[in-house]
Scaffold this motif. Structure first.
Motif, short mmCIF file in Angstrom:
data_model
loop_
_atom_site.label_atom_id
_atom_site.label_comp_id
_atom_site.label_asym_id
_atom_site.label_seq_id
_atom_site.Cartn_x
_atom_site.Cartn_y
_atom_site.Cartn_z
N PRO A 1 -8.27 1.55 17.36
CA PRO A 1 -9.48 1.49 16.52
C PRO A 1 -9.47 2.61 15.49
CG PRO A 1 -10.04 1.26 18.84
CD PRO A 1 -8.60 1.67 18.80
N THR A 2 -9.87 2.29 14.26
CA THR A 2 -9.90 3.30 13.21
C THR A 2 -10.88 2.89 12.13
OG1 THR A 2 -8.60 4.54 11.59
CG2 THR A 2 -7.97 2.25 11.96
N ALA A 3 -11.51 3.88 11.53
CA ALA A 3 -12.42 3.63 10.41
C ALA A 3 -11.77 3.99 9.08
CB ALA A 3 -13.71 4.42 10.59
N ARG A 4 -10.53 4.47 9.12
CA ARG A 4 -9.86 4.92 7.89
C ARG A 4 -8.49 4.27 7.77
NH1 ARG A 4 -11.38 9.96 5.74
NH2 ARG A 4 -9.19 10.53 5.47
N LEU A 5 -8.23 3.71 6.60
CA LEU A 5 -6.91 3.19 6.27
C LEU A 5 -6.37 3.98 5.10
CD1 LEU A 5 -7.52 -0.69 6.23
CD2 LEU A 5 -6.98 0.75 8.17
N THR A 6 -5.14 4.48 5.22
CA THR A 6 -4.51 5.20 4.11
C THR A 6 -3.25 4.47 3.70
OG1 THR A 6 -5.37 7.32 4.90
CG2 THR A 6 -3.54 7.39 3.33
N LEU A 7 -3.15 4.16 2.42
CA LEU A 7 -1.99 3.51 1.85
C LEU A 7 -1.69 4.14 0.50
CD1 LEU A 7 -3.04 -0.07 0.60
CD2 LEU A 7 -4.66 1.68 1.28
N ASN A 8 -0.64 3.68 -0.16
CA ASN A 8 -0.21 4.31 -1.41
C ASN A 8 -0.75 3.58 -2.63
OD1 ASN A 8 2.65 4.80 0.40
ND2 ASN A 8 1.67 6.55 -0.56
N ALA A 9 -1.14 4.34 -3.63
CA ALA A 9 -1.55 3.82 -4.94
C ALA A 9 -1.43 4.96 -5.93
CB ALA A 9 -2.96 3.28 -4.91
N VAL A 10 -0.91 4.66 -7.13
CA VAL A 10 -0.80 5.69 -8.15
C VAL A 10 -1.06 5.06 -9.52
CG1 VAL A 10 1.71 5.42 -8.36
CG2 VAL A 10 0.65 7.56 -9.06
N ASN A 11 -1.78 5.78 -10.35
CA ASN A 11 -2.09 5.34 -11.71
C ASN A 11 -2.70 3.94 -11.72
OD1 ASN A 11 -1.22 7.73 -12.80
ND2 ASN A 11 0.78 6.96 -13.43
N MET A 12 -3.63 3.70 -10.81
CA MET A 12 -4.32 2.42 -10.80
C MET A 12 -5.77 2.62 -10.40
SD MET A 12 -2.97 0.39 -7.38
CE MET A 12 -1.34 0.16 -8.06
N THR A 13 -6.58 1.64 -10.74
CA THR A 13 -7.99 1.63 -10.36
C THR A 13 -8.19 0.58 -9.28
OG1 THR A 13 -8.64 2.26 -12.60
CG2 THR A 13 -10.34 1.29 -11.20
N LEU A 14 -8.80 0.98 -8.19
CA LEU A 14 -9.09 0.04 -7.12
C LEU A 14 -10.53 -0.43 -7.22
CD1 LEU A 14 -6.41 1.19 -6.13
CD2 LEU A 14 -7.35 1.22 -3.81
N GLY A 15 -10.69 -1.76 -7.17
CA GLY A 15 -12.03 -2.34 -7.17
C GLY A 15 -12.53 -2.49 -5.75
N ALA A 16 -13.13 -3.62 -5.44
CA ALA A 16 -13.68 -3.84 -4.11
C ALA A 16 -12.55 -3.93 -3.09
CB ALA A 16 -14.52 -5.11 -4.09
N ALA A 17 -12.74 -3.29 -1.94
CA ALA A 17 -11.82 -3.39 -0.81
C ALA A 17 -12.64 -3.81 0.40
CB ALA A 17 -11.13 -2.06 -0.56
N THR A 18 -12.33 -4.99 0.95
CA THR A 18 -13.10 -5.52 2.07
C THR A 18 -12.16 -5.90 3.22
OG1 THR A 18 -12.99 -7.76 1.17
CG2 THR A 18 -14.90 -6.42 0.54
N ILE A 19 -12.76 -5.96 4.43
CA ILE A 19 -11.98 -6.31 5.61
C ILE A 19 -12.55 -7.57 6.23
CG2 ILE A 19 -13.33 -4.97 7.29
CD1 ILE A 19 -9.55 -4.80 7.22
N ASP A 20 -11.68 -8.49 6.61
CA ASP A 20 -12.08 -9.72 7.31
C ASP A 20 -13.20 -10.44 6.58
OD1 ASP A 20 -10.17 -9.16 9.24
OD2 ASP A 20 -11.58 -8.05 10.49
#
Length: 893
Positions: free
Chosen positions: A77-96
Motif C-alpha cells: 500500500p502506498t499513497a505516493r507514486l514516483t516516476l520520471n518526467a522532464v521538460n513536460m507539463t503534467l495535467g490530470a493524473a487519476t487512478i482506477d
C-alpha cells in the motif's frame, strides 16, 4: 592574471579526481542483483506492467500532447507514486478511473514527478491515467525534429533518441532499465507521413483531411529506453528473413540507397539467430535512416535508428570502402537486438554487457561474411584507444558505479565499448569458440525478456566451458587499468628461457604528492591473464594463465620470442634489451598483426616515459614501403600526434619535413590512381597518406589536390568517389576565401547527407583565422543541422588549428549553443573541445569553468579532459626536443 604552475595543474586534477573515486568496498556492479536491489533512483514499491500511449505531435509549434494509461502493480500500500518526467507539463493524473486524483509535484533536478493521493492505493493491480504536454527538441534527446533539404525545399520529420534516460522527455514513465513493460502506441500525424515504431502498424485511419491516427501492435516486455517513434515523408523497402520482415526506411527518394544494408541485414539475422540460439522474436525489424538530430545509431527494438550516412550507400557519392563502416554499425546494432534488448542489463553499471558484446559481435560477423576485410587486424585501433584511456588515473572499471543519468551518459566511452570488446575476444580465444558460444546460448535462454548482470554471464560461460572464467574476467572488469607484461630471455647453453612478470601500465604525468587520493588512484593491480607466447616461427604458441610471474621455455638461444602472438590479449608488453633487439631485427618476418602490436606497444612505452622516442623511430625505419595499411596507419597516427603537439613550435618544420620524407615513398608506390584492381586496404591507405601529407605541408600533394578539386567542380565524374573526402579535406586545410566559398556552396546545394558533411567539415578545417570565424558563425544559424554543430566547432579547433578561437566562441555563445544542442553540450562537449590544448593555463581555465561541472557526469568529463591535457603537456615536454634531435640527423633519408 594569476600565474599557474605544474603544481597548480596537478592540484586541480587531483581535486576533480576525488569526485570520481568509487565507493569504498567492493564495486557495486559485481553483485548479482535481484530486481529489488538493482541500483536506481526510483522506488520499487510500484512497477509498470503496460503502457497505452497516445501522442499528438505538433510539428509547427514543436509541442507534443499526450495521454497515457499505465497498468501498474503496487507491491505494498502506498499513497505516493514516483516516476520520471522532464521538460513536460503534467495535467490530470487519476487512478482506477476517477476514484482518486493525484496532487503532482515535479522535481526538475531529479527529473521526476511525484503523484500523491489522499488515500493509499492497495496492494495489487491498478490503472493510472496521466495527461501531459512535452516538447519536440532541436537536439537529439527525447523526441526531436529534423529539417532536411530536398529538391522541393526543406522538409521536417521527427524521430526519437532515448538512451540512456530520455523516454522521460516524451511521456512520464519508470525510465530505468529494470522496469520492463509492454507498450501500445497510437500516434496522430499528417496523412502524408509514414510512422514507424517498434512493432508493425496494427490499424490506421483518417482523422480529417490533414491527419491520420496510426496504432501499432503491442510490444514484448522491454525497457523504456528502447521505445522508438519516427515519422515523416518516408518510404520503405523490405525483404523477408526467416519469417521476419526487414525494412529500410528513408526520406522520400533515398530508399534504394539502403539496398546494401538491407541485403546484409537479411544475412545477419540468420547468422545471429543461429549464434545466439534464440530467434529474433519480433515480426519486423526496421532500419531507419534519419538525416540529422543525432550522429550515431540506436538499437531500439524492432526499429533501429541510424544517422543517414551510417546506413545508406550510393556508389555515385560514397567510396566503396564506406561499406565497411555501414556493415560494422549495422552488425553492432543488430547484435543489440539480443544483447541489450532481449536481455537487458539491470542498471547502467553493467552497460558493457550491451556495448562490449555488440562491439565484439560486429567484428566477428564481419570476419565471417567479409574475411578479406581482415577486420580484427584493421580494427586494431579500437583496442589501442581503450588501452590509452585505461592507462590513465581517470580510467574506470568496465563495471563502474553509476549514480544517475548524467553519469550514465559518461559510461558510453572507449572503456565500455572497446575494452569490453577486447576482453570478450580474449575470453573467447581462451575458452574456445564452441564452448564460448554454448555459454552465450545458455545465458540468452535463461534471461530472455529480463534483466541480467555480469555475474550471470560468467556463470553461464564457466558452466559451459568447464574452465575458470570468473577470476580472469573479474580481474579485468572489476578494476581499472592495463596489465604490463615485462618479458626477457636468458640463455643456458643453446636453451632459451623467458621470464614473465606482471605490473601495471600507466601513462601518468608527474603530479603533486599531497593529494590524498594518490594511493587509491595509483594502487597496484593484479590480473589473471591468458597469455599467448612463443618464437615467431612457432606453429602453436604456448598458452599460459599468468597469475603473477612465470618462466617458460622459449626455443633456441637467440630466437626472437614474442608475447601476445596474434595481438588477441589485452595487455602491454615491455621487453628486456635482449628480447627487444631480437624482435626488432625480425620485424619484417612478423605477421602484420604482430608487427602492429609490437609498434603500438613501443609507442605506448614512449608515452609512458618508459623508453625514448628515438627507440620507436628507429624501429619504424625498418618498415618497408609496401607494408600493410594497418602498420603504416600506426606510423601515420604517431607522426600526426607529434605534429599536433608541435603546433606553434620551432621544431615543427623539421618534424614535418621528416614525416614527408618518411611517407612520400609509400604514397609514390600507390600513386593518386589505382593502376589495376584496387583493393580496399590500398584505397584506404592512399587516402590516409594524401591527407597526412597535405597536413604535413607537401606542396605537390596540396597542388594536385587543388587541381583535382577544380576539375571536380567543373565535372564531378572526373574525381573518383574514393578520393572525394580526402581531396576536399586537403583543399579545406589550405583554403583561401575562394575555395572556402566553393566548399560552402557545394554543401548548401547537396541533398545528400554524406556530401553535405564532407564539404562543411572540409571548410571547417581551414587554417585561416578569418575563415574559421566564418565557420563558427554558421553554427548559430539554421543552416547547419544540430547533429554536426559540435563536430564543426571541434574541426575548427583541431583540423583548423584554431582552438583559442573555438574556445572563445563557445564561451561567448554558451547559452545559445546549449539551448540548441542540449545538456550534453555543457557536460561533454566543452571538456572535449578543451582537449585540443596542451598547456596548463587552459587546463586551469577548464577546471574553474563552472558550467561544465554542473552535474556529476560533467565533473567526470572535466577530470578526463584535464588529464588528457596534462598527458599532452608532459609528452610535448619530452618528445619535442627528442624529435628535434632526431630530425637533424634523419631528414632526407
Amino acid at each position: 592574471m594569476m600565474a599557474f604552475t605544474r603544481r597548480n595543474l596537478a592540484a586541480a586534477l587531483a581535486a576533480t579526481l576525488v569526485l570520481m573515486l568509487p565507493v569504498s568496498g567492493s564495486v557495486a556492479a559485481e553483485r548479482n542483483y535481484s530486481f529489488d536491489t538493482t541500483p536506481g533512483k526510483l522506488p520499487k514499491t510500484v512497477i509498470p506492467v503496460h503502457y497505452a500511449i497516445e501522442l499528438t505531435p505538433d510539428l509547427e509549434k514543436l509541442s507534443l500532447a499526450g495521454v497515457e494509461v499505465v497498468d501498474i502493480e503496487a507491491r505494498e500500500p502506498t499513497a505516493r507514486l514516483t516516476l520520471n518526467a522532464v521538460n513536460m507539463t503534467l495535467g490530470a493524473a487519476t487512478i482506477d478511473g476517477d476514484t482518486q486524483r493525484a496532487d503532482i509535484t515535479l522535481d526538475a533536478a531529479a527529473e521526476s514527478a511525484t503523484l500523491t493521493f489522499t488515500q493509499p492505493i492497495t496492494t495489487g493491480t491498478h490503472r493510472l491515467r496521466i495527461a501531459f504536454t512535452a516538447r519536440i527538441n532541436s537536439f537529439g534527446r527525447g523526441l526531436f525534429f529534423v529539417d532536411y533539404p530536398t529538391d522541393q525545399g526543406i522538409r521536417r520529420m521527427i524521430s526519437s533518441q532515448l538512451e540512456p534516460a530520455d523516454a522521460r522527455r516524451i511521456f512520464p514513465c519508470w525510465d530505468e532499465p529494470a522496469f520492463k513493460a509492454t507498450f501500445a502506441l497510437t500516434v496522430t500525424v499528417p496523412r502524408s507521413f509514414l510512422a514507424v515504431s517498434n512493432m508493425p502498424v496494427a490499424h490506421e485511419e483518417a482523422v480529417n483531411s490533414d491527419l491520420k491516427q496510426v496504432t501499432f501492435a503491442l510490444t514484448p516486455k522491454m525497457s523504456s529506453y528502447l521505445f522508438v517513434l519516427s515519422a515523416g515523408e518516408l518510404e520503405r523497402i523490405t525483404a523477408q528473413a526467416d519469417g521476419v520482415t526487414i525494412g529500410v526506411v528513408t526520406t522520400a527518394g533515398k530508399a534504394e540507397k539502403g539496398r546494401f544494408a538491407l541485403d546484409n541485414a537479411v544475412k545477419l539475422l540468420d547468422y545471429y539467430n543461429d549464434y545466439f540460439g534464440v530467434k529474433y522474436p519480433l515480426p519486423k525489424l526496421d532500419l531507419i535512416a534519419v538525416p540529422g538530430g543525432f550522429g550515431g545509431a540506436m538499437e531500439n527494438w524492432g526499429g533501429i535508428t541510424f544517422f543517414e550516412s551510417r546506413l545508406l550507400f550510393d556508389p555515385a557519392t560514397n567510396a566503396n570502402t564506406a561499406r565497411r563502416s555501414i556493415f560494422s554499425v549495422l552488425a553492432h546494432e543488430m547484435a543489440h537486438q539480443w544483447f541489450g534488448d532481449l536481455v537487458t542489463m539491470g542498471w547502467w553499471d553493467n552497460l558493457w554487457l550491451n556495448e562490449g558484446f555488440a562491439s565484439w559481435m560486429q567484428e566477428k560477423a564481419a570476419a565471417h561474411f567479409y574475411p578479406q576485410w581482415r577486420t580484427w587486424l584493421n580494427g586494431y585501433g579500437q583496442k589501442q584507444y581503450a588501452m590509452a584511456l585505461d592507462a590513465r588515473r581517470t580510467s574506470h572499471p568496465i563495471q563502474q558505479p553509476i549514480a544517475d543519468q548524467s553519469e550514465a551518459t559518461t559510461a558510453f566511452d572507449g572503456i565500455t565499448y572497446n575494452k569490453g570488446q577486447a576482453l570478450i575476444r580474449m575470453l573467447e580465444s581462451y575458452l574456445g569458440d564452441q564452448a564460448f558460444r554454448a555459454g552465450i546460448r545458455n545465458y540468452m535462454a535463461a534471461h530472455a525478456y529480463g534483466n541480467s548482470t555480469t555475474a550471470d554471464l560468467w556463470q553461464a560461460l564457466e558452466s559451459a566451458a568447464g574452465k575458470p572464467v570468473t577470476g580472469i574476467a573479474a580481474s579485468f572488469t572489476e578494476q581499472d587499468g592495463v596489465p604490463l607484461i615485462i618479458a626477457e630471455t636468458t640463455c643456458n647453453g643453446t636453451e632459451q628461457r623467458m621470464s614473465l612478470r606482471q605490473d601495471r601500465f600507466m601513462i601518468a604525468p608527474a603530479r603533486s604528492t599531497s593529494a590524498n587520493d594518490d594511493a587509491k588512484v595509483l594502487s597496484p593491480r593484479h590480473w589473471q591473464i591468458p597469455i599467448a607466447v612463443g618464437p615467431l616461427r612457432a606453429t602453436q604458441p604456448a598458452e599460459i594463465l599468468l597469475d603473477g610471474s612465470a618462466e617458460i621455455a622459449a626455443g633456441s638461444c637467440g630466437d626472437p620470442v614474442k608475447v601476445n602472438l596474434g595481438d588477441v590479449g589485452y595487455y602491454r608488453v615491455e621487453y628486456g634489451p635482449r628480447s627487444r633487439e631480437a624482435l626488432a631485427k625480425s620485424l619484417t618476418t612478423m605477421t602484420p598483426e604482430d608487427r602492429v602490436n609490437f609498434l603500438a606497444d613501443q609507442w605506448a612505452l614512449v608515452q609512458a616515459g618508459r623508453t625514448e622516442l628515438a627507440s620507436y623511430l628507429t624501429l619504424t625505419e625498418g618498415i618497408s614501403a609496401d607494408d600493410h595499411r594497418t602498420v603504416w596507419d600506426q606510423v601515420i597516427g604517431t607522426l600526426s600526434r607529434l605534429d599536433r603537439l608541435a603546433r606553434d613550435r620551432s621544431a615543427r618544420p623539421a618534424l614535418q619535413a621528416y614525416a614527408r620524407a618518411r611517407l612520400r615513398p609509400v604514397f609514390d608506390r600507390l600513386g593518386w590512381d589505382a593502376t589495376g584492381p584496387d583493393n580496399d586496404d590500398e584505397a584506404l591507405l592512399r587516402s590516409s597518406l594524401i591527407r597526412a601529407l597535405g597536413e604535413f605541408g607537401d606542396v605537390e600533394i596540396i597542388a594536385e589536390a587543388k587541381r583535382r578539386f577544380a576539375g571536380f567542380v567543373q565535372n564531378p565524374q572526373s574525381l573518383p568517389s574514393a578520393l572525394r573526402d580526402t581531396v576536399a579535406q586537403v583543399v579545406g586545410i589550405s583554403a583561401d576565401r575562394a575555395s572556402y566559398d566553393t566548399l560552402i556552396s557545394l554543401a548548401r546545394k547537396s541533398t545528400v547527407t554524406s556530401e553535405r558533411l564532407r564539404y562543411y567539415y572540409a571548410a571547417a578545417s581551414a587554417r585561416d583565422a578569418t575563415l574559421a570565424r566564418a565557420t563558427l558563425a554558421l553554427t548559430l544559424t539554421d543552416e547547419l543541422p544540430s547533429t554536426i554543430i559540435n563536430g564543426i566547432i571541434s574541426a575548427v579547433a583541431s583540423s583548423g588549428e584554431q582552438p583559442d578561437l573555438a574556445w572563445d566562441f563557445v564561451q561567448q555563445n554558451l547559452d545559445a549553443l546549449t539551448a540548441r544542442q542540449g545538456p550534453s553540450f555543457r557536460d561533454a562537449f566543452i571538456p572535449e573541445v578543451m582537449t585540443n590544448f596542451s598547456d596548463e593555463t587552459h587546463a586551469i581555465e577548464l577546471a574553474h569553468f563552472a558550467p561544465a561541472q554542473a552535474t556529476s557526469g560533467g565533473r567526470v568529463m572535466v577530470a578526463r579532459a584535464l588529464e588528457t591535457i596534462a598527458i599532452a603537456d608532459d609528452l610535448k615536454t619530452r618528445a619535442l626536443p627528442a624529435i628535434d634531435a632526431w630530425t637533424k640527423t634523419h631528414n632526407g633519408r
